[in-house]
Design an enzyme around this catalytic site. Structure first.
Site, PDB file in Angstrom:
ATOM      1  N   SER A 124       8.042  57.729  12.871  1.00 55.04           N
ATOM      2  CA  SER A 124       8.320  56.450  12.220  1.00 55.04           C
ATOM      3  C   SER A 124       8.634  55.392  13.259  1.00 55.04           C
ATOM      4  CB  SER A 124       9.543  56.640  11.318  1.00 55.04           C
ATOM      5  OG  SER A 124      10.030  55.400  10.883  1.00 55.04           O
ATOM      6  N   TYR A 148      18.735  59.602   9.617  1.00 56.23           N
ATOM      7  CA  TYR A 148      17.291  59.784   9.386  1.00 56.23           C
ATOM      8  C   TYR A 148      16.516  59.513  10.680  1.00 56.23           C
ATOM      9  CZ  TYR A 148      12.522  58.543   8.046  1.00 56.23           C
ATOM     10  OH  TYR A 148      11.149  58.459   7.988  1.00 56.23           O
ATOM     11  N   LYS A 152      14.084  62.002  13.339  1.00 60.46           N
ATOM     12  CA  LYS A 152      12.723  61.743  13.850  1.00 60.46           C
ATOM     13  C   LYS A 152      12.716  61.829  15.375  1.00 60.46           C
ATOM     14  CE  LYS A 152      10.561  61.187   9.959  1.00 60.46           C
ATOM     15  NZ  LYS A 152       9.665  62.254   9.492  1.00 60.46           N
TER      16      LYS A 152
HETATM   17  P1  NAD Z   1       7.714  61.476   0.076  1.00 60.91           P
HETATM   18  O1  NAD Z   1       9.133  61.791  -0.222  1.00 60.91           O
HETATM   19  O2  NAD Z   1       6.900  60.774  -0.948  1.00 60.91           O
HETATM   20  O3  NAD Z   1       6.940  62.817   0.481  1.00 60.91           O
HETATM   21  C1  NAD Z   1       7.569  63.883   1.144  1.00 60.91           C
HETATM   22  C2  NAD Z   1       7.173  65.170   0.421  1.00 60.91           C
HETATM   23  O4  NAD Z   1       7.783  66.273   1.099  1.00 60.91           O
HETATM   24  C3  NAD Z   1       7.642  65.216  -1.030  1.00 60.91           C
HETATM   25  O5  NAD Z   1       6.568  65.598  -1.873  1.00 60.91           O
HETATM   26  C4  NAD Z   1       8.750  66.273  -1.020  1.00 60.91           C
HETATM   27  O6  NAD Z   1       8.818  66.973  -2.265  1.00 60.91           O
HETATM   28  C5  NAD Z   1       8.325  67.160   0.134  1.00 60.91           C
HETATM   29  N1  NAD Z   1       9.418  67.868   0.812  1.00 60.91           N
HETATM   30  C6  NAD Z   1      10.592  67.375   1.251  1.00 60.91           C
HETATM   31  N2  NAD Z   1      11.318  68.334   1.843  1.00 60.91           N
HETATM   32  C7  NAD Z   1      10.568  69.472   1.799  1.00 60.91           C
HETATM   33  C8  NAD Z   1      10.767  70.796   2.245  1.00 60.91           C
HETATM   34  N3  NAD Z   1      11.895  71.151   2.859  1.00 60.91           N
HETATM   35  N4  NAD Z   1       9.788  71.707   2.040  1.00 60.91           N
HETATM   36  C9  NAD Z   1       8.645  71.365   1.407  1.00 60.91           C
HETATM   37  N5  NAD Z   1       8.413  70.122   0.944  1.00 60.91           N
HETATM   38  C10 NAD Z   1       9.359  69.186   1.138  1.00 60.91           C
HETATM   39  O7  NAD Z   1       7.693  60.666   1.470  1.00 60.91           O
HETATM   40  P2  NAD Z   1       6.505  59.873   2.174  1.00 60.91           P
HETATM   41  O8  NAD Z   1       6.782  58.418   2.073  1.00 60.91           O
HETATM   42  O9  NAD Z   1       5.203  60.406   1.733  1.00 60.91           O
HETATM   43  O10 NAD Z   1       6.789  60.280   3.687  1.00 60.91           O
HETATM   44  C11 NAD Z   1       6.110  61.349   4.306  1.00 60.91           C
HETATM   45  C12 NAD Z   1       6.598  61.473   5.742  1.00 60.91           C
HETATM   46  O11 NAD Z   1       6.392  60.242   6.426  1.00 60.91           O
HETATM   47  C13 NAD Z   1       8.093  61.784   5.873  1.00 60.91           C
HETATM   48  O12 NAD Z   1       8.268  62.686   6.939  1.00 60.91           O
HETATM   49  C14 NAD Z   1       8.698  60.439   6.208  1.00 60.91           C
HETATM   50  O13 NAD Z   1       9.877  60.566   6.953  1.00 60.91           O
HETATM   51  C15 NAD Z   1       7.592  59.802   7.051  1.00 60.91           C
HETATM   52  N6  NAD Z   1       7.638  58.333   7.033  1.00 60.91           N
HETATM   53  C16 NAD Z   1       7.608  57.653   5.853  1.00 60.91           C
HETATM   54  C17 NAD Z   1       7.697  56.255   5.855  1.00 60.91           C
HETATM   55  C18 NAD Z   1       7.712  55.484   4.564  1.00 60.91           C
HETATM   56  O14 NAD Z   1       8.108  54.318   4.589  1.00 60.91           O
HETATM   57  N7  NAD Z   1       7.269  56.045   3.438  1.00 60.91           N
HETATM   58  C19 NAD Z   1       7.770  55.549   7.079  1.00 60.91           C
HETATM   59  C20 NAD Z   1       7.764  56.283   8.258  1.00 60.91           C
HETATM   60  C21 NAD Z   1       7.694  57.675   8.248  1.00 60.91           C
HETATM   61  N1  UFG Z   2      14.372  44.268   1.573  1.00 63.89           N
HETATM   62  C1  UFG Z   2      14.895  43.346   0.691  1.00 63.89           C
HETATM   63  N2  UFG Z   2      15.237  43.769  -0.553  1.00 63.89           N
HETATM   64  C2  UFG Z   2      15.085  45.069  -0.969  1.00 63.89           C
HETATM   65  C3  UFG Z   2      14.553  46.018  -0.053  1.00 63.89           C
HETATM   66  C4  UFG Z   2      14.219  45.571   1.220  1.00 63.89           C
HETATM   67  O1  UFG Z   2      15.042  42.181   1.023  1.00 63.89           O
HETATM   68  O2  UFG Z   2      15.432  45.397  -2.126  1.00 63.89           O
HETATM   69  C5  UFG Z   2      13.928  43.810   2.913  1.00 63.89           C
HETATM   70  C6  UFG Z   2      14.624  44.497   4.067  1.00 63.89           C
HETATM   71  O3  UFG Z   2      15.833  43.825   4.383  1.00 63.89           O
HETATM   72  C7  UFG Z   2      13.555  44.403   5.158  1.00 63.89           C
HETATM   73  C8  UFG Z   2      12.243  44.482   4.380  1.00 63.89           C
HETATM   74  O4  UFG Z   2      12.564  44.121   3.044  1.00 63.89           O
HETATM   75  O5  UFG Z   2      13.615  43.135   5.786  1.00 63.89           O
HETATM   76  C9  UFG Z   2      11.613  45.877   4.381  1.00 63.89           C
HETATM   77  O6  UFG Z   2      12.585  46.823   3.934  1.00 63.89           O
HETATM   78  P1  UFG Z   2      12.189  48.311   3.503  1.00 63.89           P
HETATM   79  O7  UFG Z   2      13.429  48.977   3.017  1.00 63.89           O
HETATM   80  O8  UFG Z   2      11.009  48.289   2.601  1.00 63.89           O
HETATM   81  O9  UFG Z   2      11.684  48.959   4.864  1.00 63.89           O
HETATM   82  P2  UFG Z   2      12.404  49.112   6.284  1.00 63.89           P
HETATM   83  O10 UFG Z   2      11.633  48.288   7.273  1.00 63.89           O
HETATM   84  O11 UFG Z   2      13.847  48.888   6.185  1.00 63.89           O
HETATM   85  O12 UFG Z   2      12.182  50.669   6.583  1.00 63.89           O
HETATM   86  C10 UFG Z   2      10.961  51.347   6.297  1.00 63.89           C
HETATM   87  C11 UFG Z   2      11.268  52.781   5.922  1.00 63.89           C
HETATM   88  C12 UFG Z   2      11.835  53.501   7.105  1.00 63.89           C
HETATM   89  C13 UFG Z   2      10.887  53.400   8.260  1.00 63.89           C
HETATM   90  C14 UFG Z   2      10.561  51.952   8.562  1.00 63.89           C
HETATM   91  C15 UFG Z   2       9.490  51.910   9.606  1.00 63.89           C
HETATM   92  O13 UFG Z   2      12.191  52.830   4.832  1.00 63.89           O
HETATM   93  O14 UFG Z   2      11.997  54.867   6.804  1.00 63.89           O
HETATM   94  O15 UFG Z   2      10.099  51.293   7.391  1.00 63.89           O
HETATM   95  O16 UFG Z   2       9.250  50.612  10.030  1.00 63.89           O
HETATM   96  F1  UFG Z   2      11.435  53.962   9.350  1.00 63.89           F
END
Ligand code: NAD
Ligand code: UFG
Length: 332
Positions: A124, A148, A152
């Protein structure tokens, strides 16, 4: 070739399965469904006409992993499974270390046992901490402001240690920026449980009337309109980035690759709200409120390395992200 996708029923995993299947790979999913449902895989099958194999189980369970690697001839693993809510991680740090760090160690151990050494890992942009300069290139110093983010960092380091411990590992650590949007079919998308933590699912729920107003966290940042600025990336572009990373890994002898998956473009909270108003035809009310603790002002990617190494760049803009998210949000 059969690819194991951990967390494949989740948001990014499910979209990546579509891209993998469309690129000709067979997929087996391992997911404990703690943040998803198995119905997602039926929806994937509606899009691709192929249902991925599914093992309901936990990456922390060594027996489950051993059985799975025995039953399937796995070529590579795409590892999405984990917990991802920044706020929750400060309340339940041990759950985050257990799931994300211990779970990853169990998975990598099972891969090693099975002789599977090709891996794509979901990292991330959170590992960059508060940016010292922008855009963020992969050599920017790393830090973490919450548990979190620490998980990572630890898994990135674990992979580096593993890579140096024996020959033959082919790994990509992909640092995602802000994934949003949904598959254009409207059949799969982001389905957060409870109140969404992230901006775009929250905005979508305000547009449908499920929530009254968006809280905009801070309008006094040093950004063009004072609200936080991020690099939002369409989840299907992100999915394609995984296919490219997998292909890259499969053609090298050994490598530890670390690349950003972002667009390189920066949009504010208000930009995103306005784009969603366009997509939905609805007015989206919002309140300007205090900054959210731990948030940074701005964050966007340097995308040069992803293009150089993977020949990949994001193609979809914010209007497409919002249009597709709206189609998903208003599904019947
Ligand atoms: P998500 O929660 O939608 O998907 C994660 C999946 O993993 C879920 O289906 C959950 O049931 C499964 N899971 C969790 N723990 C598990 C375990 N111990 N064993 C088996 N399955 C398990 O999340 P996502 O948004 O699809 O994110 C996927 C990956 O990308 C994560 O590692 C997250 O940290 C990373 N990531 C997400 C974002 C974001 O903004 N969505 C940003 C950066 C990195
Ligand atoms: N924000 C609002 N109102 C809300 C939610 C968010 O104003 O209800 C703003 C936040 O302050 C930020 C922007 O919208 O300025 C984006 O916020 P998000 O929560 O959507 O995303 P973040 O950038 O905080 O974090 C996300 C994921 C993290 C990941 C990161 C990577 O949640 O896990 O992007 O860039 F690490």
């Amino acid at each position: 070739m059969t690819i194991l996708v951990t967390g494949g029923a989740g948001f990014i995993g499910s979209h990546t399965i579509v891209a993998l299947q469309q690129a000709g790979y067979r997929v087996v999913v391992l997911d404990n469904l703690c943040n998803s449902t198995a119905a997602v895989l039926d929806a994937v099958a509606k899009i691709t006409s192929v249902k991925p194999d599914f093992v309901q189980g936990d990456i922390r369970n060594a027996a489950t992993l051993a059985t799975l690697f025995d039953a399937y001839k796995i070529t590579a693993v795409l590892h999405f499974a984990g917990l991802k809510a920044v706020g929750e991680s400060t309340q339940k740090p041990l759950a985050y270390y257990d799931n994300n760090v211990h779970g990853s160690a169990q998975l990598f151990g099972a891969m090693q046992q099975a002789g599977v050494k090709t891996l794509v890992f979901s990292s991330s942009a959170t590992v960059y901490g508060d940016p010292q300069h922008l855009p963020l290139a992969e050599d920017h110093p790393r830090s973490a402001a919450n548990p979190y983010g620490h998980t990572k960092l630890v898994v990135e380091d674990m992979l580096e240690n593993l890579y140096h411990s024996e020959a033959g590992w082919r790994m990509a650590r992909l640092r995602y920026f802000n994934p949003v949007g949904a598959h254009p079919s409207g059949l799969i998308g982001e389905a957060p449980q409870g109140v969404p933590n992230n901006l775009m699912p929250y905005v979508a729920q305000v547009a449908t009337g499920r929530r009254p107003k968006v809280q905009v966290y801070g309008n006094d940042y040093n950004t063009p309109d004072g609200t936080g600025v991020r690099d939002y990336i369409h989840v299907m572009d992100l999915a394609q980035g995984h296919v490219q990373a997998l292909k890259y890994c499969l053609q090298v002898e050994q490598e530890l690759l670390t690349v950003n998956l972002g667009t390189g473009k920066a949009y504010s909270v208000l930009d995103m709200i306005h784009a969603f108003e366009q997509a939905s035809g609805k007015t989206i009310p919002y309140d300007l409120v205090a900054r959210r603790p731990g948030d940074i002002a701005a964050c966007w990617a340097d995308t040069a390395l992803a293009y150089q190494k993977l020949g990949w760049r994001a193609e979809k803009g914010i209007q497409e992200m919002c249009n597709d998210a709206w189609r998903w949000e208003t599904r019947s």
